[in-house]
Design a protein around this motif. Sequence first.
Motif, PDB file in Angstrom:
ATOM      1  N   UNK A  21      40.806  35.668  45.144  1.00  0.00           N
ATOM      2  CA  UNK A  21      41.031  36.070  43.756  1.00  0.00           C
ATOM      3  C   UNK A  21      41.593  34.874  42.993  1.00  0.00           C
ATOM      4  N   UNK A  22      40.882  34.415  41.946  1.00  0.00           N
ATOM      5  CA  UNK A  22      41.322  33.240  41.196  1.00  0.00           C
ATOM      6  C   UNK A  22      41.695  33.554  39.757  1.00  0.00           C
ATOM      7  N   UNK A  23      41.304  34.700  39.252  1.00  0.00           N
ATOM      8  CA  UNK A  23      41.613  35.028  37.861  1.00  0.00           C
ATOM      9  C   UNK A  23      41.485  36.525  37.648  1.00  0.00           C
ATOM     10  N   UNK A  24      42.387  37.076  36.823  1.00  0.00           N
ATOM     11  CA  UNK A  24      42.308  38.480  36.424  1.00  0.00           C
ATOM     12  C   UNK A  24      42.051  38.517  34.926  1.00  0.00           C
ATOM     13  N   UNK A  25      40.998  39.190  34.513  1.00  0.00           N
ATOM     14  CA  UNK A  25      40.661  39.305  33.097  1.00  0.00           C
ATOM     15  C   UNK A  25      41.116  40.677  32.630  1.00  0.00           C
ATOM     16  N   UNK A  26      42.033  40.696  31.665  1.00  0.00           N
ATOM     17  CA  UNK A  26      42.553  41.953  31.130  1.00  0.00           C
ATOM     18  C   UNK A  26      41.818  42.278  29.839  1.00  0.00           C
ATOM     19  N   UNK A  27      41.519  43.552  29.647  1.00  0.00           N
ATOM     20  CA  UNK A  27      40.793  43.984  28.452  1.00  0.00           C
ATOM     21  C   UNK A  27      41.627  45.032  27.723  1.00  0.00           C
ATOM     22  N   UNK A  28      41.668  44.933  26.408  1.00  0.00           N
ATOM     23  CA  UNK A  28      42.451  45.872  25.612  1.00  0.00           C
ATOM     24  C   UNK A  28      41.740  47.206  25.430  1.00  0.00           C
ATOM     25  N   UNK A  29      40.416  47.221  25.529  1.00  0.00           N
ATOM     26  CA  UNK A  29      39.668  48.436  25.228  1.00  0.00           C
ATOM     27  C   UNK A  29      39.089  49.108  26.462  1.00  0.00           C
ATOM     28  N   UNK A  30      39.426  48.641  27.631  1.00  0.00           N
ATOM     29  CA  UNK A  30      38.896  49.257  28.846  1.00  0.00           C
ATOM     30  C   UNK A  30      39.387  48.513  30.065  1.00  0.00           C
TER      31      UNK A  30
END
Length: 112
Positions: A21-30
């Motif tokens: 795991x190298x990156x976590x992408x967070x989303x505001x709408x889902x």
Amino acid sequence: MTRPAVRMCARCHRTTDDPVLVHEVHAATGPGFNVYACQDCADHYPPLTDVYELLDTTPRRSRLTLRVYKVNAEGAVTEHGSEVEVLAGGRTDPVPRTSAYPPCGCPRCRTQ
């Protein structure tokens, strides 16, 4: 029997049985998603940061400055008027409950 995790490397685009795991992408709408790399490419990514470390621990007050001025037909400022600075985020008194919704808080109605 458990199935091995098979992911595609985000750098070399090869599938790997041992993803990192190298990156976590967070989303505001889902829901967000995770970015994986193979063992060889994982060293090219910076270490993961904790999102709570990015938050400022001291709350800042929001600031809004309203400037009033007159302009001519060409858009040039001809007269500077007043300037009002509004600070938010501090302790404020709660809005009184009345039959009017929302209760008017303008200076004219507050004096009546």
